[in-house]
Design a protein around this motif. Structure first.
Motif, PDB file in Angstrom:
ATOM      1  N   ALA A   1       0.826  -1.201   0.000  1.00  0.00           N
ATOM      2  CA  ALA A   1       0.000   0.000   0.000  1.00  0.00           C
ATOM      3  C   ALA A   1       0.864   1.257   0.000  1.00  0.00           C
ATOM      4  CB  ALA A   1      -0.928  -0.025   1.218  1.00  0.00           C
ATOM      5  N   ASP A   2       1.846   1.255   0.921  1.00  0.00           N
ATOM      6  CA  ASP A   2       2.724   2.418   1.062  1.00  0.00           C
ATOM      7  C   ASP A   2       3.511   2.652  -0.226  1.00  0.00           C
ATOM      8  OD1 ASP A   2       5.503   3.337   3.200  1.00  0.00           O
ATOM      9  OD2 ASP A   2       3.940   4.550   2.252  1.00  0.00           O
ATOM     10  N   LEU A   3       4.002   1.538  -0.792  1.00  0.00           N
ATOM     11  CA  LEU A   3       4.796   1.597  -2.016  1.00  0.00           C
ATOM     12  C   LEU A   3       3.964   2.204  -3.144  1.00  0.00           C
ATOM     13  CD1 LEU A   3       7.594   0.757  -2.894  1.00  0.00           C
ATOM     14  CD2 LEU A   3       6.706  -1.472  -3.524  1.00  0.00           C
ATOM     15  N   ALA A   4       2.729   1.719  -3.292  1.00  0.00           N
ATOM     16  CA  ALA A   4       1.846   2.192  -4.356  1.00  0.00           C
ATOM     17  C   ALA A   4       1.613   3.693  -4.220  1.00  0.00           C
ATOM     18  CB  ALA A   4       0.508   1.439  -4.292  1.00  0.00           C
ATOM     19  N   GLU A   5       1.309   4.089  -2.982  1.00  0.00           N
ATOM     20  CA  GLU A   5       0.967   5.484  -2.740  1.00  0.00           C
ATOM     21  C   GLU A   5       2.147   6.406  -3.067  1.00  0.00           C
ATOM     22  OE1 GLU A   5      -0.519   6.067   1.147  1.00  0.00           O
ATOM     23  OE2 GLU A   5      -0.561   8.260   0.944  1.00  0.00           O
ATOM     24  N   ARG A   6       3.348   6.005  -2.589  1.00  0.00           N
ATOM     25  CA  ARG A   6       4.486   6.907  -2.743  1.00  0.00           C
ATOM     26  C   ARG A   6       5.043   6.876  -4.156  1.00  0.00           C
ATOM     27  NH1 ARG A   6       7.860   5.589   2.383  1.00  0.00           N
ATOM     28  NH2 ARG A   6       9.216   7.281   1.713  1.00  0.00           N
ATOM     29  N   LEU A   7       4.902   5.738  -4.832  1.00  0.00           N
ATOM     30  CA  LEU A   7       5.383   5.680  -6.215  1.00  0.00           C
ATOM     31  C   LEU A   7       4.525   6.577  -7.105  1.00  0.00           C
ATOM     32  CD1 LEU A   7       6.387   1.955  -6.772  1.00  0.00           C
ATOM     33  CD2 LEU A   7       7.873   3.952  -6.785  1.00  0.00           C
ATOM     34  N   LYS A   8       3.236   6.600  -6.785  1.00  0.00           N
ATOM     35  CA  LYS A   8       2.310   7.442  -7.565  1.00  0.00           C
ATOM     36  C   LYS A   8       2.784   8.890  -7.521  1.00  0.00           C
ATOM     37  CE  LYS A   8      -1.620   5.323  -6.094  1.00  0.00           C
ATOM     38  NZ  LYS A   8      -2.973   5.340  -5.522  1.00  0.00           N
ATOM     39  N   GLU A   9       3.153   9.354  -6.281  1.00  0.00           N
ATOM     40  CA  GLU A   9       3.585  10.740  -6.113  1.00  0.00           C
ATOM     41  C   GLU A   9       4.880  11.025  -6.865  1.00  0.00           C
ATOM     42  OE1 GLU A   9       2.327  10.472  -1.406  1.00  0.00           O
ATOM     43  OE2 GLU A   9       4.265  11.332  -1.957  1.00  0.00           O
ATOM     44  N   ARG A  10       5.780  10.009  -6.871  1.00  0.00           N
ATOM     45  CA  ARG A  10       7.144  10.319  -7.311  1.00  0.00           C
ATOM     46  C   ARG A  10       7.519   9.720  -8.651  1.00  0.00           C
ATOM     47  NH1 ARG A  10      10.623   9.578  -1.800  1.00  0.00           N
ATOM     48  NH2 ARG A  10       9.065  10.411  -0.392  1.00  0.00           N
ATOM     49  N   SER A  11       6.595   9.085  -9.282  1.00  0.00           N
ATOM     50  CA  SER A  11       6.878   8.384 -10.523  1.00  0.00           C
ATOM     51  C   SER A  11       7.650   9.249 -11.521  1.00  0.00           C
ATOM     52  CB  SER A  11       5.567   7.921 -11.150  1.00  0.00           C
ATOM     53  OG  SER A  11       5.821   7.472 -12.445  1.00  0.00           O
ATOM     54  N   ALA A  12       7.233  10.484 -11.679  1.00  0.00           N
ATOM     55  CA  ALA A  12       7.872  11.376 -12.629  1.00  0.00           C
ATOM     56  C   ALA A  12       9.308  11.669 -12.205  1.00  0.00           C
ATOM     57  CB  ALA A  12       7.082  12.677 -12.730  1.00  0.00           C
ATOM     58  N   PHE A  13       9.456  11.851 -10.879  1.00  0.00           N
ATOM     59  CA  PHE A  13      10.781  12.172 -10.334  1.00  0.00           C
ATOM     60  C   PHE A  13      11.789  11.039 -10.560  1.00  0.00           C
ATOM     61  CE2 PHE A  13      13.916  13.947  -7.731  1.00  0.00           C
ATOM     62  CZ  PHE A  13      14.356  12.990  -6.832  1.00  0.00           C
ATOM     63  N   PHE A  14      11.349   9.808 -10.347  1.00  0.00           N
ATOM     64  CA  PHE A  14      12.259   8.670 -10.491  1.00  0.00           C
ATOM     65  C   PHE A  14      12.574   8.357 -11.950  1.00  0.00           C
ATOM     66  CE2 PHE A  14      10.564   7.042  -6.249  1.00  0.00           C
ATOM     67  CZ  PHE A  14      11.664   7.539  -5.563  1.00  0.00           C
ATOM     68  N   GLY A  15      11.644   8.617 -12.836  1.00  0.00           N
ATOM     69  CA  GLY A  15      11.859   8.322 -14.248  1.00  0.00           C
ATOM     70  C   GLY A  15      12.057   6.830 -14.460  1.00  0.00           C
ATOM     71  N   GLU A  16      13.035   6.475 -15.308  1.00  0.00           N
ATOM     72  CA  GLU A  16      13.232   5.063 -15.616  1.00  0.00           C
ATOM     73  C   GLU A  16      14.477   4.495 -14.927  1.00  0.00           C
ATOM     74  OE1 GLU A  16      11.366   5.536 -20.087  1.00  0.00           O
ATOM     75  OE2 GLU A  16      13.124   4.289 -19.765  1.00  0.00           O
ATOM     76  N   ALA A  17      14.728   4.971 -13.713  1.00  0.00           N
ATOM     77  CA  ALA A  17      15.943   4.555 -13.001  1.00  0.00           C
ATOM     78  C   ALA A  17      15.923   3.051 -12.688  1.00  0.00           C
ATOM     79  CB  ALA A  17      16.060   5.348 -11.701  1.00  0.00           C
ATOM     80  N   ALA A  18      17.129   2.527 -12.472  1.00  0.00           N
ATOM     81  CA  ALA A  18      17.244   1.129 -12.033  1.00  0.00           C
ATOM     82  C   ALA A  18      16.972   1.097 -10.543  1.00  0.00           C
ATOM     83  CB  ALA A  18      18.640   0.604 -12.318  1.00  0.00           C
ATOM     84  N   VAL A  19      16.316   0.062 -10.067  1.00  0.00           N
ATOM     85  CA  VAL A  19      15.988   0.017  -8.649  1.00  0.00           C
ATOM     86  C   VAL A  19      16.199  -1.396  -8.093  1.00  0.00           C
ATOM     87  CG1 VAL A  19      13.533  -0.499  -8.975  1.00  0.00           C
ATOM     88  CG2 VAL A  19      14.285   0.694  -6.912  1.00  0.00           C
TER      89      VAL A  19
END
Lengths: 266, 218
Positions: free
Chosen positions: B30-48
């Protein structure tokens, strides 16, 4: 029951062989029965420094491989009948002997001799491991050079790891006038890094080179050579006596001493 | 209870998502989904990399994790780490967190090695925690630790603290005169011709450089 003392250093050329020869002679002068083992198989020198090269028939490797009895390989010194040398083999290498064989040999020699000195080869490989295998004590020789002190430190660590506790330090070839000028490590500098007990300091002395080439160790010459005196003092310290250290910084001339006496410094 | 169930950290080898040790798996998703939504643009296509901590994930759980990440971001997942494979950077993070939780300047250190002798030339200590030496560290000797290094004696050899990447690690000695100091990925060597300090000092990282400061009684 005697004692086996290994003379080691890590670095080559700091005076292990000269030290071994002189300590042997010094012990013999005090009527102790002494055997010197040259563990530098393949690069033997101790026989040359002792002037005994031409008497070698059997060597260390012959003894451990059972080609002769230990007695037969031991060469008696030409001047001191209490002093014996077990020479190294020249045509073999360090792998010809194992630490176990050295241990057995040292045990055997301890039965008969008061002191057994083992002249260790330079390095930290098999030759070193052989030389320390049968030792009860160790004397580490260093010169006042950073590289020699570094190697001595390494050797102390290896001796500790091998369970040989309480090694003593012999500082060789000190040149007091260079120390005074600040161009050479002083005794205190060396002791601060190595942090082990000092057994003696031998000053640099031309007489050593002359005597080494002639095969007559300086400890034998009672002619006021400071190096010879230093070796004889070290021998007495090995035997447990308290002997004050020589002061190399004293002005030794009569005039200098007089000046000091009447307050002109010195 | 933590505010979040996951943490995002930028490390030397890219972005890592840490799943906090005591968070429930559903909370993590849940937490992951929520925070990824906010930051998706910021992270771009980075390796994780995803670090799941000590938990063992089933195949379904792993799939769920991957599913959430790919649905809410464009991140490329390179690895899912767990248990023993945790990188030292994770330990550093955990230490940081403990420090905050305890609300103290100190932190609990899991492993500590105490050496009561002098380390001589050629001797090498490698330890995944804090190392304390009661003695000197001579030139040619090396102490390498994931945590801090404390030397009650003179350090003349090499000390490498925070070897796994923890730049908060420090090296302290009664007399600090090392051949070389390394903290995490920062290296410095002693200036030529220096004399021995006469007060205890410690070394730490500040702005990609190792700085030395005296330790004084406050």
């Amino acid at each position: 029951m005697g004692e086996v003392i290994v003379i080691t250093s890590g670095k080559g050329g700091v005076g292990k062989t000269t030290t071994t020869a002189n300590l042997g002679v010094g012990m013999a002068l005090l009527n102790k029965k002494v055997a010197l083992i040259d563990a530098d198989i393949g690069l033997r020198n101790l026989d040359v420094v002792m002037g005994l090269e031409n008497r070698i028939v059997y060597d260390l490797v012959d003894v451990v491989e059972g080609r002769c009895r230990t007695r037969q390989a031991l060469i008696r010194d030409k001047r001191y009948e209490n002093l014996y040398l077990l020479p190294a083999a020249q045509t073999r290498d360090k792998s010809a002997v194992s630490p176990e064989q050295m241990r057995k040999l040292c045990e055997e020699l301890k039965e008969e001799f008061d002191y057994v000195f083992v002249d260790c080869p330079a390095g930290i490989e098999q030759g070193f491991r052989n030389a320390i295998a049968g030792a009860d004590r160790a004397i580490i020789v260093t010169t006042p050079e950073v590289s020699a002190v570094r190697d001595a430190d390494r050797i102390i660590g290896l001796l500790e790891a091998a369970g040989l506790r309480g090694p003593r330090l012999l500082i060789n070839r000190l040149r007091p006038e260079m120390v005074k000028r600040g161009d050479m490590l002083d005794i205190d500098d060396i002791l601060e890094i190595l942090a082990i007990d000092l057994i003696g300091v031998v000053p640099d002395d031309e007489k050593i080179i002359i005597s080494t080439n002639r095969g007559e160790p300086v400890a034998a010459q009672e002619n006021g050579s400071l190096a010879g005196q230093a070796y004889r003092n070290i021998v007495r310290r090995i035997m447990g006596e308290e002997v004050p250290f020589l002061n190399f910084y004293r002005n030794r001339s009569l005039l200098g001493r007089l000046k000091k006496l009447i307050g002109f410094g010195g | 209870m933590h505010k979040y169930a996951v943490e995002f950290k930028g490390t030397r080898d890219g972005l890592t998502i840490f799943c906090l040790e005591d968070a429930a798996f559903d909370d993590i998703l849940a937490d992951l989904a929520e925070r990824l939504k906010e930051r998706s643009a910021f992270f771009g296509e980075a390796a994780v990399k995803v670090d799941v901590g000590r938990r063992e994930l089933s195949e379904e759980e792993k799939e769920a994790l991957v599913d959430v990440i790919t649905r809410y971001s464009h991140l490329r997942i390179t690895e899912i780490q767990s248990g023993e494979e945790r990188s030292p950077a994770v330990r550093a993070t955990r230490r940081q967190r403990e420090r905050e939780e305890l609300n103290l300047d100190g932190f609990q250190e899991g492993h500590c090695l105490v050496i009561k002798r002098t380390l001589r030339s050629g001797q090498y200590i490698r330890f995944p925690g804090t190392v304390i030496v009661m003695g000197d560290v001579n030139p040619g000797a090396e102490v390498v630790a994931d945590g801090d290094i404390f030397i009650f004696g003179t350090l003349r050899g090499i000390a490498h603290a925070g070897v796994g990447g923890d730049r908060n690690a420090c090296v302290a000695a009664l007399r600090l005169a090392p051949t070389q100091l390394r903290i995490a990925d920062v290296i410095s060597r002693a200036p030529d011709n220096v004399s021995l300090p006469d007060t205890p000092e410690y070394a730490y990282v500040n702005d990609d450089r190792i700085l030395i400061a005296a330790i004084t009684a406050r």
